[in-house]
Design a protein around this motif. Structure first.
Motif, PDB file in Angstrom:
ATOM      1  N   GLN A  65       0.803  -1.220   0.000  1.00 57.95           N
ATOM      2  CA  GLN A  65       0.000   0.000   0.000  1.00 57.95           C
ATOM      3  C   GLN A  65       0.836   1.270   0.000  1.00 57.95           C
ATOM      4  O   GLN A  65       0.575   2.203  -0.779  1.00 57.95           O
ATOM      5  N   HIS A  66       1.867   1.332   0.872  1.00 53.52           N
ATOM      6  CA  HIS A  66       2.621   2.574   0.985  1.00 53.52           C
ATOM      7  C   HIS A  66       3.437   2.863  -0.281  1.00 53.52           C
ATOM      8  O   HIS A  66       3.741   4.025  -0.565  1.00 53.52           O
ATOM      9  N   GLN A  67       3.764   1.830  -1.048  1.00 50.63           N
ATOM     10  CA  GLN A  67       4.503   2.046  -2.295  1.00 50.63           C
ATOM     11  C   GLN A  67       3.560   2.321  -3.460  1.00 50.63           C
ATOM     12  O   GLN A  67       3.873   3.116  -4.349  1.00 50.63           O
ATOM     13  N   ALA A  68       2.394   1.677  -3.449  1.00 48.50           N
ATOM     14  CA  ALA A  68       1.403   1.947  -4.498  1.00 48.50           C
ATOM     15  C   ALA A  68       0.964   3.403  -4.455  1.00 48.50           C
ATOM     16  O   ALA A  68       0.758   4.044  -5.493  1.00 48.50           O
ATOM     17  N   ARG A  69       0.846   3.957  -3.263  1.00 48.78           N
ATOM     18  CA  ARG A  69       0.397   5.343  -3.131  1.00 48.78           C
ATOM     19  C   ARG A  69       1.410   6.335  -3.688  1.00 48.78           C
ATOM     20  O   ARG A  69       1.054   7.447  -4.079  1.00 48.78           O
ATOM     21  N   ILE A  70       2.665   5.937  -3.720  1.00 51.28           N
ATOM     22  CA  ILE A  70       3.674   6.796  -4.341  1.00 51.28           C
ATOM     23  C   ILE A  70       3.441   6.871  -5.846  1.00 51.28           C
ATOM     24  O   ILE A  70       3.566   7.930  -6.458  1.00 51.28           O
ATOM     25  N   ALA A  71       3.080   5.744  -6.442  1.00 50.12           N
ATOM     26  CA  ALA A  71       2.757   5.740  -7.872  1.00 50.12           C
ATOM     27  C   ALA A  71       1.562   6.640  -8.147  1.00 50.12           C
ATOM     28  O   ALA A  71       1.563   7.438  -9.101  1.00 50.12           O
ATOM     29  N   TYR A  72       0.543   6.560  -7.291  1.00 49.34           N
ATOM     30  CA  TYR A  72      -0.642   7.403  -7.466  1.00 49.34           C
ATOM     31  C   TYR A  72      -0.284   8.882  -7.334  1.00 49.34           C
ATOM     32  O   TYR A  72      -0.748   9.723  -8.119  1.00 49.34           O
ATOM     33  N   ALA A  73       0.536   9.200  -6.322  1.00 50.07           N
ATOM     34  CA  ALA A  73       0.915  10.600  -6.081  1.00 50.07           C
ATOM     35  C   ALA A  73       1.735  11.157  -7.236  1.00 50.07           C
ATOM     36  O   ALA A  73       1.607  12.330  -7.597  1.00 50.07           O
ATOM     37  N   THR A  74       2.586  10.315  -7.829  1.00 51.70           N
ATOM     38  CA  THR A  74       3.393  10.753  -8.971  1.00 51.70           C
ATOM     39  C   THR A  74       2.508  11.068 -10.173  1.00 51.70           C
ATOM     40  O   THR A  74       2.689  12.087 -10.848  1.00 51.70           O
ATOM     41  N   LEU A  75       1.540  10.203 -10.427  1.00 51.09           N
ATOM     42  CA  LEU A  75       0.606  10.452 -11.529  1.00 51.09           C
ATOM     43  C   LEU A  75      -0.209  11.719 -11.279  1.00 51.09           C
ATOM     44  O   LEU A  75      -0.457  12.503 -12.205  1.00 51.09           O
ATOM     45  N   GLU A  76      -0.620  11.918 -10.036  1.00 52.94           N
ATOM     46  CA  GLU A  76      -1.399  13.117  -9.706  1.00 52.94           C
ATOM     47  C   GLU A  76      -0.564  14.375  -9.912  1.00 52.94           C
ATOM     48  O   GLU A  76      -1.050  15.389 -10.427  1.00 52.94           O
ATOM     49  N   MET A  77       0.711  14.324  -9.508  1.00 52.86           N
ATOM     50  CA  MET A  77       1.594  15.468  -9.695  1.00 52.86           C
ATOM     51  C   MET A  77       1.742  15.820 -11.174  1.00 52.86           C
ATOM     52  O   MET A  77       1.615  16.980 -11.572  1.00 52.86           O
ATOM     53  N   ILE A  78       2.001  14.799 -11.989  1.00 54.50           N
ATOM     54  CA  ILE A  78       2.170  15.034 -13.426  1.00 54.50           C
ATOM     55  C   ILE A  78       0.872  15.563 -14.037  1.00 54.50           C
ATOM     56  O   ILE A  78       0.888  16.479 -14.877  1.00 54.50           O
ATOM     57  N   HIS A  79      -0.250  15.013 -13.605  1.00 52.21           N
ATOM     58  CA  HIS A  79      -1.541  15.488 -14.103  1.00 52.21           C
ATOM     59  C   HIS A  79      -1.736  16.970 -13.790  1.00 52.21           C
ATOM     60  O   HIS A  79      -2.182  17.749 -14.650  1.00 52.21           O
ATOM     61  N   ASN A  80      -1.395  17.385 -12.579  1.00 48.95           N
ATOM     62  CA  ASN A  80      -1.538  18.791 -12.199  1.00 48.95           C
ATOM     63  C   ASN A  80      -0.602  19.689 -13.001  1.00 48.95           C
ATOM     64  O   ASN A  80      -0.953  20.824 -13.336  1.00 48.95           O
ATOM     65  N   LEU A  81       0.589  19.184 -13.312  1.00 43.20           N
ATOM     66  CA  LEU A  81       1.545  19.979 -14.085  1.00 43.20           C
ATOM     67  C   LEU A  81       1.096  20.163 -15.535  1.00 43.20           C
ATOM     68  O   LEU A  81       1.469  21.135 -16.188  1.00 43.20           O
TER      69      LEU A  81
END
Length: 301
Positions: A245-261
C-alpha cells in the motif's frame, strides 16, 4: 494532557538528557496522539500550553535539516553512496528518526498562515528537488548497509533491523505524499527524472512479488482469477502490478503530480513530452499499479 512540573527540584537528570531522546519522545507522542491532547508546562507564574501543532512546527524543520545533512554526507564521497565509512550507526538512527518526525509532523500541521510560513521556509523548491527523490528511494527500501560490520550482526538483530526498515519506508512514503503536493518541478523534470525513478523501483518491487500470486484463465470481461499463497481466490484486472500500500500510493501521487503539471502546460510541448517513448509507457505502467492487500508485518496496518 501531559503535565511537566518545572518547579521540581529533581531536574538535573532531565536537563542532561540526550536531545535525540527528546526528539524521539515528541515524534512518538505525535504518532500516538489522535485527539486534542496538549502538553502543559507549569511554571512559577504561568501555565504554558503546547499543542500538537506547536510540536510539529518544531520537529519539521529539524527533520528536514537532518535529511539534507544526510544527503550532503552521502554526496560527499565519490561515487555518492550511503554505505560510506563516514555514515555511522548513530547517523543511521538519526536518519530513521528524522523520517518518523517528518511524517508525524505533516499529520498534525493544519493550513493556518503560521503553519504555511513554517512549511514554506523549511521546504523550498530547491530543498524539495533533493528531498523528494530521497523519500522515494527510502520508501522502496533502496539503500545499502551503513557499514561492513553489519554483516556480523546476529539473526535476531537482523530481524529487528528489517522490521525497522519497513517502518521507515512507511514514514518516508507518507512524507513523499505531502512533499509531492508542494513540489513544483517542470513537466520535463517530473516526466523524465522522477517518473523514471518511480517506474524503475515499481518494476523491481512488482517483479519480486510475482511469486505470491498467479493468473488462471481470464473471462470475457478481461478479468483474471488470482490465487495467493493462502489459496484465497479473488478477481481483478489481468493487467495490474501489485504493490504494498505505501509504495502503491507513491505511484498514485506521482501520476497526480504530473496530471496537475499538465493543466498549465503548452499543448505542443505537452504532447511532445507525454507521447515520447520514454514517458508514455511509464505512465501506462504506473496506471496499472494496484494496492497489495497483504500488509507488511509490524507495519501498523
Amino acid at each position: 494532557a501531559v503535565e511537566i512540573d518545572n518547579n521540581s527540584t529533581h531536574t538535573t537528570t532531565s536537563t542532561r538528557k540526550d536531545p535525540i531522546d527528546s526528539i524521539a519522545f515528541l515524534a512518538t507522542y505525535l504518532e500516538n496522539t489522535s485527539d486534542n491532547n496538549e502538553i502543559t508546562t507549569n511554571n512559577v507564574n504561568s501555565v504554558i500550553t503546547v499543542t500538537r501543532e506547536d510540536i510539529a512546527a518544531l520537529l519539521l524543520p529539524w527533520s528536514v535539516a537532518r535529511l539534507m545533512r544526510w544527503i550532503s554526507t552521502v554526496e560527499s564521497v565519490d561515487p555518492p553512496n550511503d554505505s560510506a565509512d563516514n555514515i555511522t550507526k548513530e547517523d543511521r538512527v538519526i536518519f530513521n528518526l528524522a523520517w518518523k518526525a517528518l511524517s508525524c509532523s505533516f499529520e498534525h500541521l493544519s493550513g493556518s498562515s503560521s503553519v504555511e510560513t513554517v512549511l514554506s521556509n523549511a521546504l523550498s523548491q530547491g530543498t524539495l528537488m533533493r528531498l523528494v527523490p530521497l523519500a522515494l528511494k527510502v520508501s522502496f527500501g533502496h539503500r545499502k548497509k551503513s557499514r561492513s560490520s553489519d554483516d556480523d550482526v546476529g539473526c535476531s538483530d537482523k530481524t529487528d533491523k528489517e522490521s525497522t526498515d519497513v517502518a521507515v519506508q512507511i514514514y518516508a512514503s507518507n512524507s513523499f505524499l505531502h512533499l509531492a503536493r508542494r513540489f513544483r518541478p517542470s513537466l520535463e523534470v517530473a516526466c523524465k527524472s522522477l517518473l523514471l525513478d518511480v517506474d524503475e523501483l515499481v518494476i523491481q518491487i512488482s517483479s519480486s512479488m510475482t511469486s505470491s500470486c498467479y493468473f488462471a484463465s481470464s473471462s470475457s470481461s478481461g478479468q483474471g482469477i488470482v490465487a495467493n499463497n493462502d489459496g484465497i481466490q479473488s478477481e481483478f484486472p489481468r493487467s495490474c502490478l501489485r504493490l504494498p500500500q505505501h509504495q502503491a500510493r507513491i505511484a498514485y501521487a506521482t501520476l497526480e503530480m504530473i496530471h496537475n503539471l499538465t493543466k498549465n502546460a503548452n499543448a505542443k510541448r505537452l504532447f511532445g513530452i507525454i507521447s515520447s517513448t520514454d514517458v508514455l509507457p511509464r505512465l501506462a505502467r504506473l496506471g496499472m499499479v494496484e494496492e497489495e492487500m497483504t500488509a507488511f508485518p509490524d507495519d501498523g496496518a
